[in-house]
Every structure is written in structure tokens, then in C-alpha cells.
Design a protein around this motif. Structure first.
Motif, PDB file in Angstrom:
ATOM      1  N   HIS A  30      -7.828  60.395  80.286  1.00  0.00           N
ATOM      2  CA  HIS A  30      -7.018  61.207  81.199  1.00  0.00           C
ATOM      3  C   HIS A  30      -6.735  62.606  80.658  1.00  0.00           C
ATOM      4  O   HIS A  30      -6.911  63.596  81.347  1.00  0.00           O
ATOM      5  N   ASP A  31      -6.296  62.688  79.423  1.00  0.00           N
ATOM      6  CA  ASP A  31      -5.931  63.985  78.847  1.00  0.00           C
ATOM      7  C   ASP A  31      -7.137  64.838  78.491  1.00  0.00           C
ATOM      8  O   ASP A  31      -7.030  66.050  78.384  1.00  0.00           O
ATOM      9  N   GLU A  32      -8.289  64.212  78.296  1.00  0.00           N
ATOM     10  CA  GLU A  32      -9.483  64.946  77.891  1.00  0.00           C
ATOM     11  C   GLU A  32     -10.243  65.551  79.070  1.00  0.00           C
ATOM     12  O   GLU A  32     -11.077  66.426  78.895  1.00  0.00           O
ATOM     13  N   ILE A  33      -9.969  65.085  80.286  1.00  0.00           N
ATOM     14  CA  ILE A  33     -10.690  65.571  81.468  1.00  0.00           C
ATOM     15  C   ILE A  33     -10.164  66.955  81.839  1.00  0.00           C
ATOM     16  O   ILE A  33      -8.978  67.131  82.088  1.00  0.00           O
ATOM     17  N   LYS A  34     -11.045  67.918  81.858  1.00  0.00           N
ATOM     18  CA  LYS A  34     -10.648  69.306  82.103  1.00  0.00           C
ATOM     19  C   LYS A  34     -11.086  69.820  83.471  1.00  0.00           C
ATOM     20  O   LYS A  34     -10.815  70.944  83.817  1.00  0.00           O
ATOM     21  N   VAL A  35     -11.796  69.007  84.245  1.00  0.00           N
ATOM     22  CA  VAL A  35     -12.294  69.453  85.544  1.00  0.00           C
ATOM     23  C   VAL A  35     -11.532  68.765  86.664  1.00  0.00           C
ATOM     24  O   VAL A  35     -10.886  67.748  86.461  1.00  0.00           O
ATOM     25  N   GLY A  36     -11.631  69.329  87.850  1.00  0.00           N
ATOM     26  CA  GLY A  36     -11.076  68.703  89.040  1.00  0.00           C
ATOM     27  C   GLY A  36      -9.639  69.085  89.316  1.00  0.00           C
ATOM     28  O   GLY A  36      -8.908  69.546  88.455  1.00  0.00           O
ATOM     29  N   LYS A  37      -9.260  68.869  90.574  1.00  0.00           N
ATOM     30  CA  LYS A  37      -7.885  69.129  90.995  1.00  0.00           C
ATOM     31  C   LYS A  37      -6.994  67.996  90.527  1.00  0.00           C
ATOM     32  O   LYS A  37      -7.431  66.882  90.327  1.00  0.00           O
ATOM     33  N   ARG A  38      -5.727  68.289  90.373  1.00  0.00           N
ATOM     34  CA  ARG A  38      -4.752  67.288  89.934  1.00  0.00           C
ATOM     35  C   ARG A  38      -3.695  67.093  91.009  1.00  0.00           C
ATOM     36  O   ARG A  38      -3.354  68.013  91.735  1.00  0.00           O
ATOM     37  N   ASP A  39      -3.174  65.864  91.077  1.00  0.00           N
ATOM     38  CA  ASP A  39      -2.115  65.587  92.042  1.00  0.00           C
ATOM     39  C   ASP A  39      -0.770  66.012  91.464  1.00  0.00           C
ATOM     40  O   ASP A  39      -0.700  66.552  90.354  1.00  0.00           O
ATOM     41  N   LYS A  40       0.302  65.751  92.199  1.00  0.00           N
ATOM     42  CA  LYS A  40       1.633  66.205  91.773  1.00  0.00           C
ATOM     43  C   LYS A  40       2.108  65.531  90.487  1.00  0.00           C
ATOM     44  O   LYS A  40       3.055  65.974  89.863  1.00  0.00           O
TER      45      LYS A  40
END
Length: 70
Positions: A30-40
Motif C-alpha cells: 500500500h505505501d509503496e504504490i506511487k501511481v493512481g488516484k487515492r480515495d478519501k
């Protein structure tokens, strides 16, 4: 983020054992993923980033237990 030996062991087990068929390859990253939109809540959006694969737990039942109040 530093993980405990237990967390490291559990993540490796989830990736390499028979339960791996239920989880997406990104489990524990989870913390290593740097791409994509994030939810609230800060979670990466998209089914490929979910812990479980789509439909993986359809045949399971979840039971809730409650502790009795003293």
C-alpha cells in the motif's frame, strides 16, 4: 515503513502459499504504490489494488461475534 518480522512473514505467506489465489499481487505494498488516484482514506483506487481479487470471497461467510458486557 518498517515492518515487524511477523508482518513480513505474514505478507510473504500471503504471496506464496495456496491463499495467494485470493489476493492481488500488490498485497502489502500500500505505501509503496506511487501511481493512481487515492480515495478519501488514502487508499489507491482500482480493483487491481484491492487486497482481495474480485469475487475471491464470494463463497465465504463472515460471522460477527460480540463480547458480553459484564
Amino acid at each position: 515503513m518498517k515492518r515487524s518480522a511477523f508482518e513480513t512473514h505474514e505478507l510473504e505467506a500471503a504471496r506464496t502459499t495456496s491463499v495467494a489465489k485470493y489476493f492481488n499481487p500488490v498485497v502489502g505494498q500500500h505505501d509503496e504504490i506511487k501511481v493512481g488516484k487515492r480515495d478519501k482514506h488514502g487508499n489507491v483506487m482500482g480493483a487491481e489494488f484491492d487486497l482481495g481479487k474480485d469475487g475471491a470471497f464470494t463463497d465465504f461467510k463472515v460471522y460477527q461475534t460480540r463480547k458480553k458486557k459484564n
